[in-house]
Write a protein that holds these residues in place. Structure first.
Motif, PDB file in Angstrom:
ATOM      1  N   GLY A 160       0.820  -1.211   0.000  1.00  0.00           N
ATOM      2  CA  GLY A 160       0.000   0.000   0.000  1.00  0.00           C
ATOM      3  C   GLY A 160       0.858   1.267   0.000  1.00  0.00           C
ATOM      4  N   MET A 161       1.954   1.226   0.745  1.00  0.00           N
ATOM      5  CA  MET A 161       2.877   2.373   0.749  1.00  0.00           C
ATOM      6  C   MET A 161       3.405   2.634  -0.659  1.00  0.00           C
ATOM      7  N   ARG A 162       3.733   1.567  -1.361  1.00  0.00           N
ATOM      8  CA  ARG A 162       4.311   1.693  -2.702  1.00  0.00           C
ATOM      9  C   ARG A 162       3.264   2.094  -3.738  1.00  0.00           C
ATOM     10  N   VAL A 163       2.137   1.409  -3.737  1.00  0.00           N
ATOM     11  CA  VAL A 163       1.111   1.650  -4.755  1.00  0.00           C
ATOM     12  C   VAL A 163       0.537   3.065  -4.652  1.00  0.00           C
ATOM     13  N   TRP A 164       0.224   3.493  -3.424  1.00  0.00           N
ATOM     14  CA  TRP A 164      -0.389   4.806  -3.254  1.00  0.00           C
ATOM     15  C   TRP A 164       0.594   5.900  -2.844  1.00  0.00           C
ATOM     16  N   ARG A 165       1.866   5.555  -2.794  1.00  0.00           N
ATOM     17  CA  ARG A 165       2.904   6.504  -2.344  1.00  0.00           C
ATOM     18  C   ARG A 165       2.439   7.195  -1.060  1.00  0.00           C
ATOM     19  N   HIS A 166       2.116   6.365  -0.100  1.00  0.00           N
ATOM     20  CA  HIS A 166       1.553   6.854   1.156  1.00  0.00           C
ATOM     21  C   HIS A 166       2.472   6.511   2.320  1.00  0.00           C
ATOM     22  N   LYS A 167       2.745   7.499   3.157  1.00  0.00           N
ATOM     23  CA  LYS A 167       3.610   7.363   4.343  1.00  0.00           C
ATOM     24  C   LYS A 167       5.067   7.081   3.958  1.00  0.00           C
ATOM     25  N   THR A 168       5.442   7.402   2.739  1.00  0.00           N
ATOM     26  CA  THR A 168       6.795   7.097   2.263  1.00  0.00           C
ATOM     27  C   THR A 168       7.841   8.113   2.723  1.00  0.00           C
ATOM     28  N   LYS A 169       7.414   9.171   3.378  1.00  0.00           N
ATOM     29  CA  LYS A 169       8.364  10.150   3.915  1.00  0.00           C
ATOM     30  C   LYS A 169       8.441  10.085   5.436  1.00  0.00           C
ATOM     31  N   HIS A 170       7.716   9.138   6.011  1.00  0.00           N
ATOM     32  CA  HIS A 170       7.713   8.952   7.460  1.00  0.00           C
ATOM     33  C   HIS A 170       8.751   7.893   7.822  1.00  0.00           C
ATOM     34  N   THR A 171       9.791   8.297   8.533  1.00  0.00           N
ATOM     35  CA  THR A 171      10.855   7.374   8.908  1.00  0.00           C
ATOM     36  C   THR A 171      10.314   6.164   9.656  1.00  0.00           C
ATOM     37  N   SER A 172       9.323   6.389  10.508  1.00  0.00           N
ATOM     38  CA  SER A 172       8.771   5.265  11.270  1.00  0.00           C
ATOM     39  C   SER A 172       8.180   4.203  10.340  1.00  0.00           C
ATOM     40  N   PHE A 173       7.605   4.607   9.219  1.00  0.00           N
ATOM     41  CA  PHE A 173       7.047   3.654   8.264  1.00  0.00           C
ATOM     42  C   PHE A 173       8.130   3.094   7.347  1.00  0.00           C
ATOM     43  N   ILE A 174       9.067   3.943   6.932  1.00  0.00           N
ATOM     44  CA  ILE A 174      10.156   3.494   6.052  1.00  0.00           C
ATOM     45  C   ILE A 174      10.958   2.383   6.716  1.00  0.00           C
ATOM     46  N   LEU A 175      11.195   2.512   8.006  1.00  0.00           N
ATOM     47  CA  LEU A 175      11.962   1.502   8.738  1.00  0.00           C
ATOM     48  C   LEU A 175      11.071   0.468   9.418  1.00  0.00           C
ATOM     49  N   GLY A 176       9.954   0.918   9.965  1.00  0.00           N
ATOM     50  CA  GLY A 176       9.114   0.045  10.771  1.00  0.00           C
ATOM     51  C   GLY A 176       8.379  -1.024   9.993  1.00  0.00           C
ATOM     52  N   VAL A 177       7.822  -0.683   8.841  1.00  0.00           N
ATOM     53  CA  VAL A 177       7.041  -1.666   8.087  1.00  0.00           C
ATOM     54  C   VAL A 177       7.937  -2.789   7.543  1.00  0.00           C
ATOM     55  N   PRO A 178       9.102  -2.483   6.947  1.00  0.00           N
ATOM     56  CA  PRO A 178       9.978  -3.590   6.535  1.00  0.00           C
ATOM     57  C   PRO A 178      10.455  -4.441   7.720  1.00  0.00           C
ATOM     58  N   ALA A 179      10.691  -3.816   8.864  1.00  0.00           N
ATOM     59  CA  ALA A 179      11.090  -4.582  10.053  1.00  0.00           C
ATOM     60  C   ALA A 179       9.953  -5.515  10.477  1.00  0.00           C
ATOM     61  N   LEU A 180       8.721  -5.007  10.460  1.00  0.00           N
ATOM     62  CA  LEU A 180       7.576  -5.848  10.797  1.00  0.00           C
ATOM     63  C   LEU A 180       7.369  -6.946   9.753  1.00  0.00           C
ATOM     64  N   LEU A 181       7.652  -6.647   8.498  1.00  0.00           N
ATOM     65  CA  LEU A 181       7.554  -7.663   7.455  1.00  0.00           C
ATOM     66  C   LEU A 181       8.540  -8.800   7.718  1.00  0.00           C
ATOM     67  N   LEU A 182       9.759  -8.454   8.085  1.00  0.00           N
ATOM     68  CA  LEU A 182      10.745  -9.484   8.430  1.00  0.00           C
ATOM     69  C   LEU A 182      10.291 -10.290   9.640  1.00  0.00           C
ATOM     70  N   MET A 183       9.709  -9.617  10.611  1.00  0.00           N
ATOM     71  CA  MET A 183       9.193 -10.320  11.793  1.00  0.00           C
ATOM     72  C   MET A 183       8.020 -11.227  11.409  1.00  0.00           C
TER      73      MET A 183
END
Length: 93
Positions: free
Chosen positions: A53-76
């Motif tokens: 969703g971040m990629r498709v809608w270019r949403h929250k892509t400037k928020h460091t918490s999402f840039i780092l947090g979502v991939p970390a949660l994906l790995l988890m």
């Protein structure tokens, strides 16, 4: 196992849809989806949907918490799924 796969599909579709809904709300000046909810959905298995969703809608892509947090949660999520399949998957007792 089929129920678990269905759960993952549903939670990721819902996470993806929620990111799109929040982007739409932002554009319309409406009440937003709390970031806590977006991270919560990611934490319970929907990180792939949130990331897409971040990629498709270019949403929250400037928020460091999402840039780092979502991939970390994906790995988890991936690690948790691996663990569950290894220890509770087909053929395991």
């Amino acid at each position: 196992m089929k129920l678990f796969i269905l759960y993952l599909i549903v939670i990721n579709i819902f996470s993806f849809w929620t990111m799109g809904d929040d982007k739409s709300r932002a554009k319309q000046g409406k009440r937003r989806v709390p970031e806590k909810k977006l991270f919560g959905l990611s934490a319970i298995g929907g990180a792939l949907g949130t990331w897409l969703g971040m990629r498709v809608w270019r949403h929250k892509t400037k928020h460091t918490s999402f840039i780092l947090g979502v991939p970390a949660l994906l790995l988890m999520n991936i690690a948790a799924i691996y663990f569950l399949v290894q220890y509770f998957g087909p053929g395991q007792h």
